[in-house]
Design an enzyme around this catalytic site. Structure first.
Site, mmCIF file in Angstrom:
data_model
loop_
_atom_site.group_PDB
_atom_site.id
_atom_site.type_symbol
_atom_site.label_atom_id
_atom_site.label_comp_id
_atom_site.label_asym_id
_atom_site.label_seq_id
_atom_site.Cartn_x
_atom_site.Cartn_y
_atom_site.Cartn_z
ATOM 1 N N GLY A 64 14.967 -13.504 33.172
ATOM 2 C CA GLY A 64 14.614 -12.409 32.272
ATOM 3 C C GLY A 64 15.254 -12.547 30.909
ATOM 4 N N THR B 42 -8.753 -17.415 74.454
ATOM 5 C CA THR B 42 -9.966 -16.907 73.789
ATOM 6 C C THR B 42 -11.072 -17.953 73.755
ATOM 7 O OG1 THR B 42 -9.057 -17.551 71.653
ATOM 8 C CG2 THR B 42 -8.660 -15.295 72.373
ATOM 9 N N LYS B 43 -10.755 -19.151 74.255
ATOM 10 C CA LYS B 43 -11.804 -20.172 74.310
ATOM 11 C C LYS B 43 -12.556 -20.107 75.635
ATOM 12 C CE LYS B 43 -10.473 -23.248 70.697
ATOM 13 N NZ LYS B 43 -9.539 -24.301 70.308
ATOM 14 N N GLN C 3 4.942 -18.063 60.907
ATOM 15 C CA GLN C 3 5.750 -17.096 60.149
ATOM 16 C C GLN C 3 4.979 -16.125 59.262
ATOM 17 O OE1 GLN C 3 9.302 -16.959 56.800
ATOM 18 N NE2 GLN C 3 8.941 -18.898 57.784
HETATM 19 N N1 COA Z 1 -6.670 -19.075 72.981
HETATM 20 C C1 COA Z 1 -7.309 -20.225 72.786
HETATM 21 N N2 COA Z 1 -7.205 -20.949 71.654
HETATM 22 C C2 COA Z 1 -6.400 -20.463 70.706
HETATM 23 C C3 COA Z 1 -5.700 -19.254 70.842
HETATM 24 C C4 COA Z 1 -5.859 -18.539 72.047
HETATM 25 N N3 COA Z 1 -5.222 -17.407 72.271
HETATM 26 N N4 COA Z 1 -4.983 -19.051 69.734
HETATM 27 C C5 COA Z 1 -5.217 -20.078 68.917
HETATM 28 N N5 COA Z 1 -6.074 -20.939 69.497
HETATM 29 C C6 COA Z 1 -6.588 -22.179 68.953
HETATM 30 C C7 COA Z 1 -7.406 -21.979 67.711
HETATM 31 O O1 COA Z 1 -8.696 -21.586 68.048
HETATM 32 C C8 COA Z 1 -7.332 -23.354 67.106
HETATM 33 O O2 COA Z 1 -8.254 -24.201 67.763
HETATM 34 P P1 COA Z 1 -9.260 -25.237 67.039
HETATM 35 O O3 COA Z 1 -8.401 -26.096 66.163
HETATM 36 O O4 COA Z 1 -9.871 -25.963 68.172
HETATM 37 O O5 COA Z 1 -10.198 -24.443 66.251
HETATM 38 C C9 COA Z 1 -5.959 -23.834 67.513
HETATM 39 O O6 COA Z 1 -5.522 -22.960 68.532
HETATM 40 C C10 COA Z 1 -4.828 -23.779 66.532
HETATM 41 O O7 COA Z 1 -5.159 -23.373 65.304
HETATM 42 P P2 COA Z 1 -4.443 -23.888 63.981
HETATM 43 O O8 COA Z 1 -4.332 -22.701 63.117
HETATM 44 O O9 COA Z 1 -5.198 -25.045 63.458
HETATM 45 O O10 COA Z 1 -2.974 -24.340 64.421
HETATM 46 P P3 COA Z 1 -2.090 -25.584 63.932
HETATM 47 O O11 COA Z 1 -0.834 -25.465 64.704
HETATM 48 O O12 COA Z 1 -2.793 -26.872 64.011
HETATM 49 O O13 COA Z 1 -1.822 -25.277 62.383
HETATM 50 C C11 COA Z 1 -1.003 -23.992 60.508
HETATM 51 C C12 COA Z 1 -0.815 -24.376 61.980
HETATM 52 C C13 COA Z 1 0.034 -22.958 60.186
HETATM 53 C C14 COA Z 1 -0.820 -25.210 59.608
HETATM 54 C C15 COA Z 1 -2.421 -23.428 60.318
HETATM 55 O O14 COA Z 1 -2.618 -22.397 61.237
HETATM 56 C C16 COA Z 1 -2.679 -22.871 58.916
HETATM 57 O O15 COA Z 1 -2.866 -23.619 57.965
HETATM 58 N N6 COA Z 1 -2.740 -21.545 58.802
HETATM 59 C C17 COA Z 1 -3.053 -20.870 57.574
HETATM 60 C C18 COA Z 1 -1.922 -20.880 56.607
HETATM 61 C C19 COA Z 1 -0.658 -20.325 57.188
HETATM 62 O O16 COA Z 1 -0.583 -19.210 57.631
HETATM 63 N N7 COA Z 1 0.389 -21.141 57.087
HETATM 64 C C20 COA Z 1 1.727 -20.678 57.308
HETATM 65 C C21 COA Z 1 2.127 -20.638 58.676
HETATM 66 S S1 COA Z 1 3.718 -19.975 58.726
#
Ligand code: COA
Length: 415
Positions: free
Chosen positions: A247, A74-75, A17
């Site tokens: 306020g 992208t991996k 989001q």
């Molecule tokens: N191709 C290949 N890999 C991809 C990709 C693509 N197009 N897009 C994402 N990925 C991979 C990333 O490289 C990552 O891999 P890694 O863990 O091996 O490095 C993985 O997908 C997912 O990343 P991640 O962000 O850890 O996802 P998650 O689902 O585990 O966590 C959140 C989700 C939201 C908790 C986390 O992204 C986060 O803390 N984000 C920052 C704060 C935030 O925005 N939170 C609010 C979200 S609404």
């Protein structure tokens, strides 16, 4: 008509989001937003909270309007090459992966900056530098860590999170502002830069008045507009203030006619000092206009509970909409508690483009919230969210790839 951000190309590497809110706003302002998603599944929200089997969820479709979707693994080395081509040809990269994910993909700031020194790299993270910087964060974590939960709710209950997504959408909004500032600075400097919006910081920014109150509390030991005053006790930290106004004009939520069966038959009523005589007239307490105990804002702070109880006796004789009409005649600030059903059906919100009906190829019609920011020279047309990978071919062709390249990428699983 050209749009405010016409010509700005965004590499949208966001999910869930917070990031998508930001890039959706930029798309509404006219940027070309290219959403990069993992082949097969895409943004996890496509499949979350689904109301129609096999169809992109409303969670996804309402946060990804006006974007193009490209699938890219992208991996895979070939996928990464395509991503790097995109980096070279875009103005802004927006991401909100967990801390370290970009680096693990080989996309450090240094690397991106080398590929495209003009690129702005904008990130949402849960926390800024410090003890929690490596943590993954979702909405409610940010609300709790940013001071919203400890100050929301009633004094005799636990901390409460709010339905307003101040952690996610609130941070997305902050990030969008940072991106626009960086784009403007680039017009002089010619350089890109990093933009970071930590969710804790964004929530705290929205809770600014509570840090104000913390300092007032420490200095004076009391907060006169809070329900704990004058009978209750204050501790060391800002307490939960129920529905008290944030306020200087006391307010509270009051029951209206029908409250026994309708959970939203309520009105927010503000006893603004400027219209105090009108408030007294409306509720039939003209004596309070001159009565020393009620005549000044200072004096009234000692009696807010009985004042609101008396006003409520009046509001309970009216529906929230009847009360609105009467109170507006007297310029008394007030607001009906609107349910989401009422908002969805509100003809005025439809007319202003705030609630918009969109046609989607697999789900049919759905409602969405339009762009809350209205620019007179850059009107927003809300377009449906893209299907997964709907624009992969189109975008890659624009980048200079031909049909044969696409075949190779597809065979490799890179797109
Ligand atoms: N191709 C290949 N890999 C991809 C990709 C693509 N197009 N897009 C994402 N990925 C991979 C990333 O490289 C990552 O891999 P890694 O863990 O091996 O490095 C993985 O997908 C997912 O990343 P991640 O962000 O850890 O996802 P998650 O689902 O585990 O966590 C959140 C989700 C939201 C908790 C986390 O992204 C986060 O803390 N984000 C920052 C704060 C935030 O925005 N939170 C609010 C979200 S609404």
């Amino acid at each position: 008509m050209s749009k405010a951000l016409s010509g700005v190309r965004i590499l949208d590497f966001t999910h869930v989001q917070s990031g998508p809110t930001c890039t959706q706003l930029l798309a509404w302002l006219g940027a070309d937003v290219i959403k990069v998603e993992r082949p097969g599944e895409g943004d996890a929200t496509r499949g979350q909270l689904r109301d129609i089997p096999g169809v992109d969820s409303l969670y996804f479709t309402m946060l990804n309007h006006n974007k193009r979707s490209v699938t890219l693994n992208t991996k895979k080395p070939k996928g990464k090459q395509v991503l790097e081509t995109l980096i070279k040809q875009c103005d802004v990269l927006v991401e909100n992966f967990a801390p370290g994910a970009m680096e693990r993909m080989g996309l450090s700031w240094e690397h991106i900056n080398k590929l495209n020194p003009r690129m702005i790299v904008a990130s949402v993270k849960g926390f800024g530098p410090g003890r929690y910087e490596d943590c993954k964060v979702y909405e409610n974590v940010a609300q709790c860590a940013g001071g919203a939960a400890s100050t929301t709710g009633f004094e005799d209950g636990p901390p409460v999170v709010t339905g307003a997504q101040i952690g996610d959408s609130g941070t997305g909004l902050h990030l969008a502002l940072g991106i626009l500032a960086a784009l403007y600075q680039r017009t002089h400097s010619g350089r890109g830069q990093k933009v970071l919006a930590p969710m804790q910081d964004a929530v705290l920014n929205l809770c600014r008045v509570k840090l104000r109150d913390q300092q007032r509390l420490e200095r004076t030991g009391s907060l006169h507009e809070y329900p704990q005053y004058p009978d209750g006790k204050f501790g060391e930290a800002v307490p939960r203030a129920g529905n008290a106004s944030g306020g200087g004009q006391p307010g509270w939520i009051l029951r209206c006619k029908g409250w026994e069966t309708d959970p939203n038959a309520y009105i927010y009523f503000i006893t603004q000092a400027a219209v105090w005589p009108s408030v007294c007239k409306v509720i039939g307490e003209e004596g309070w206009i001159t009565d020393e105990a009620y005549a000044t804002p200072q004096a009234r702070l000692l009696h807010l509970k009985p004042i609101f109880a008396r006003i409520e006796q009046w509001t309970m004789t009216k529906t929230k909409f009847e009360a609105m009409e009467i109170l507006n005649e007297y310029d008394i600030p007030c607001g009906p508690i609107l349910s989401m059903k009422e908002i969805a059906e509100d003809p005025w919100l439809r007319k202003s483009g705030t609630v918009v009906e969109v046609e989607h190829p697999t789900r049919g019609k759905h409602l969405t919230v339009g762009n809350p920011i209205k620019l007179s020279d850059s009107p927003t047309e809300v377009l449906r969210a893209p299907l997964l990978g709907e624009h992969t071919e189109e975008v890659l062709m624009e980048l200079g790839y031909d049909a044969h390249d696409l075949e190779v990428l597809r065979a490799d699983g890179a797109i």
